[in-house]
Design a protein around this motif. Structure first.
Motif, PDB file in Angstrom:
ATOM      1  N   VAL A 105     -53.518  34.018  18.289  1.00 31.65           N
ATOM      2  CA  VAL A 105     -52.421  33.870  17.320  1.00 31.65           C
ATOM      3  C   VAL A 105     -51.098  33.749  18.056  1.00 31.65           C
ATOM      4  O   VAL A 105     -50.291  32.859  17.775  1.00 31.65           O
ATOM      5  CB  VAL A 105     -52.393  35.045  16.315  1.00 31.65           C
ATOM      6  CG1 VAL A 105     -51.182  34.948  15.402  1.00 31.65           C
ATOM      7  CG2 VAL A 105     -53.669  35.079  15.502  1.00 31.65           C
ATOM      8  N   THR A 108     -51.067  30.430  20.273  1.00 34.93           N
ATOM      9  CA  THR A 108     -50.956  29.238  19.435  1.00 34.93           C
ATOM     10  C   THR A 108     -49.610  29.183  18.730  1.00 34.93           C
ATOM     11  O   THR A 108     -49.017  28.110  18.598  1.00 34.93           O
ATOM     12  CB  THR A 108     -52.111  29.201  18.411  1.00 34.93           C
ATOM     13  OG1 THR A 108     -53.346  29.326  19.120  1.00 34.93           O
ATOM     14  CG2 THR A 108     -52.112  27.902  17.636  1.00 34.93           C
ATOM     15  N   SER A 109     -49.107  30.331  18.297  1.00 34.99           N
ATOM     16  CA  SER A 109     -47.800  30.374  17.618  1.00 34.99           C
ATOM     17  C   SER A 109     -46.694  29.817  18.498  1.00 34.99           C
ATOM     18  O   SER A 109     -45.861  29.035  18.055  1.00 34.99           O
ATOM     19  CB  SER A 109     -47.431  31.813  17.238  1.00 34.99           C
ATOM     20  OG  SER A 109     -48.334  32.338  16.326  1.00 34.99           O
ATOM     21  N   ASP A 113     -45.370  25.971  17.318  1.00 35.15           N
ATOM     22  CA  ASP A 113     -44.177  26.148  16.492  1.00 35.15           C
ATOM     23  C   ASP A 113     -43.518  24.823  16.110  1.00 35.15           C
ATOM     24  O   ASP A 113     -43.300  24.539  14.949  1.00 35.15           O
ATOM     25  CB  ASP A 113     -43.183  27.067  17.214  1.00 35.15           C
ATOM     26  CG  ASP A 113     -41.970  27.379  16.374  1.00 35.15           C
ATOM     27  OD1 ASP A 113     -42.086  27.352  15.142  1.00 35.15           O
ATOM     28  OD2 ASP A 113     -40.907  27.632  16.951  1.00 35.15           O
ATOM     29  N   ARG A 120     -49.704  24.699  13.463  1.00 36.77           N
ATOM     30  CA  ARG A 120     -48.736  25.689  12.973  1.00 36.77           C
ATOM     31  C   ARG A 120     -49.109  26.151  11.563  1.00 36.77           C
ATOM     32  O   ARG A 120     -49.066  27.347  11.251  1.00 36.77           O
ATOM     33  CB  ARG A 120     -47.332  25.088  12.967  1.00 36.77           C
ATOM     34  CG  ARG A 120     -46.267  26.052  12.493  1.00 36.77           C
ATOM     35  CD  ARG A 120     -44.884  25.373  12.493  1.00 36.77           C
ATOM     36  NE  ARG A 120     -43.874  26.279  12.043  1.00 36.77           N
ATOM     37  CZ  ARG A 120     -43.585  26.495  10.753  1.00 36.77           C
ATOM     38  NH1 ARG A 120     -44.244  25.849   9.809  1.00 36.77           N
ATOM     39  NH2 ARG A 120     -42.646  27.356  10.416  1.00 36.77           N
ATOM     40  N   VAL A 123     -51.867  28.640  11.796  1.00 34.83           N
ATOM     41  CA  VAL A 123     -51.398  29.942  12.268  1.00 34.83           C
ATOM     42  C   VAL A 123     -50.709  30.694  11.129  1.00 34.83           C
ATOM     43  O   VAL A 123     -50.963  31.880  10.906  1.00 34.83           O
ATOM     44  CB  VAL A 123     -50.437  29.793  13.473  1.00 34.83           C
ATOM     45  CG1 VAL A 123     -49.823  31.129  13.842  1.00 34.83           C
ATOM     46  CG2 VAL A 123     -51.162  29.206  14.672  1.00 34.83           C
ATOM     47  N   VAL A 124     -49.849  30.004  10.398  1.00 38.81           N
ATOM     48  CA  VAL A 124     -49.134  30.633   9.277  1.00 38.81           C
ATOM     49  C   VAL A 124     -50.143  31.126   8.237  1.00 38.81           C
ATOM     50  O   VAL A 124     -50.029  32.240   7.720  1.00 38.81           O
ATOM     51  CB  VAL A 124     -48.117  29.655   8.648  1.00 38.81           C
ATOM     52  CG1 VAL A 124     -47.562  30.188   7.339  1.00 38.81           C
ATOM     53  CG2 VAL A 124     -46.982  29.371   9.635  1.00 38.81           C
ATOM     54  N   MET A 127     -51.804  34.279   9.597  1.00 35.45           N
ATOM     55  CA  MET A 127     -50.899  35.430   9.516  1.00 35.45           C
ATOM     56  C   MET A 127     -50.805  35.935   8.076  1.00 35.45           C
ATOM     57  O   MET A 127     -50.798  37.149   7.835  1.00 35.45           O
ATOM     58  CB  MET A 127     -49.515  35.057  10.037  1.00 35.45           C
ATOM     59  CG  MET A 127     -49.432  34.895  11.524  1.00 35.45           C
ATOM     60  SD  MET A 127     -47.744  34.444  11.997  1.00 35.45           S
ATOM     61  CE  MET A 127     -47.867  34.454  13.759  1.00 35.45           C
ATOM     62  N   GLU A 165     -48.210  42.591  17.137  1.00 33.79           N
ATOM     63  CA  GLU A 165     -48.137  41.330  17.882  1.00 33.79           C
ATOM     64  C   GLU A 165     -47.094  41.407  19.001  1.00 33.79           C
ATOM     65  O   GLU A 165     -47.334  40.944  20.116  1.00 33.79           O
ATOM     66  CB  GLU A 165     -47.854  40.153  16.946  1.00 33.79           C
ATOM     67  CG  GLU A 165     -48.993  39.826  15.996  1.00 33.79           C
ATOM     68  CD  GLU A 165     -50.235  39.258  16.657  1.00 33.79           C
ATOM     69  OE1 GLU A 165     -50.221  38.927  17.859  1.00 33.79           O
ATOM     70  OE2 GLU A 165     -51.259  39.143  15.970  1.00 33.79           O
TER      71      GLU A 165
END
Length: 196
Positions: A105, A108-109, A113, A120, A123-124, A127, A165
């Motif tokens: 996470v 990759t974030s 981004d 992205r 990832v969002v 999360m 994180e």
């Protein structure tokens, strides 16, 4: 002749480690062919392009991590202990990550981004899934009189997840568990403060 599902899983599992250690931009299709022993034709027979491989590899990585977290959470009998199980899981995760390169996470974030909008988005979404799971634990804890009813669930969830994180990043960069243990201890106290 190989099973198509086996081939696809082999590509994804090998690409996952490459993307998580080298990064998406630095990993080429040639790197994936070398790591997997699969030809470019077989890769393109299963995926449209490198971005598709990257998305599948990210999903594979986070599902692997989530599987381990779910086991810890399910075995904890109360909501506060479920939250603490998550903080303690990540301490072990830092020591012996189940995926080469650390947290998928975080990795990759940082890279996705601005450069990879599809990644992205994934990832969002992940999360959001984690935060929603934390909220469910807290709301159930409130309902079962394990967590104080006046807790700001959205605020606590964001602080909790962001702290984990951030502590993972600090500990990985510093090369030890000191920062993570400090944050984990702080989070355990925060959990105790909302516990009935």
């Amino acid at each position: 002749m190989r099973n198509p599902e086996f081939t696809k899983n082999l590509i994804v599992s090998r690409a996952m480690s490459l993307f998580n250690t080298k990064g998406y931009r630095a990993t080429s299709i040639s790197d994936i062919t070398k790591a997997s022993g699969i030809t470019k034709g077989a890769i393109y027979g299963n995926f449209s392009n490198k971005d598709d491989v990257a998305v599948a590899a990210f999903e594979y990585a986070v599902n692997k991590v989530m599987k381990e977290i779910r086991v810890r959470i399910k075995t904890a009998p109360t909501a506060p202990l479920k939250l603490k199980a998550m903080t303690h899981y990540y301490e072990e995760y830092i020591k012996q990550p189940p995926i080469d390169g650390g947290c998928p996470v975080i990795n990759t974030s940082i890279e996705a981004d601005d450069n990879y909008p599809l990644l992205r988005t994934k990832v969002v979404r992940f999360m959001s899934m984690i935060k929603d799971s934390l909220k469910k634990i807290i709301y159930r804890g409130i309902k079962e009189n394990q967590i104080k009813p006046d807790v700001n669930v959205d605020e606590f969830t964001t602080m909790f997840y962001a702290s984990i994180e951030g502590a993972i990043i600090m500990s990985r960069v510093e090369g030890d568990l000191v920062s993570y243990k400090q944050v984990s201890g702080y989070l355990d106290k925060a959990i105790d403060m909302i516990t009935v």
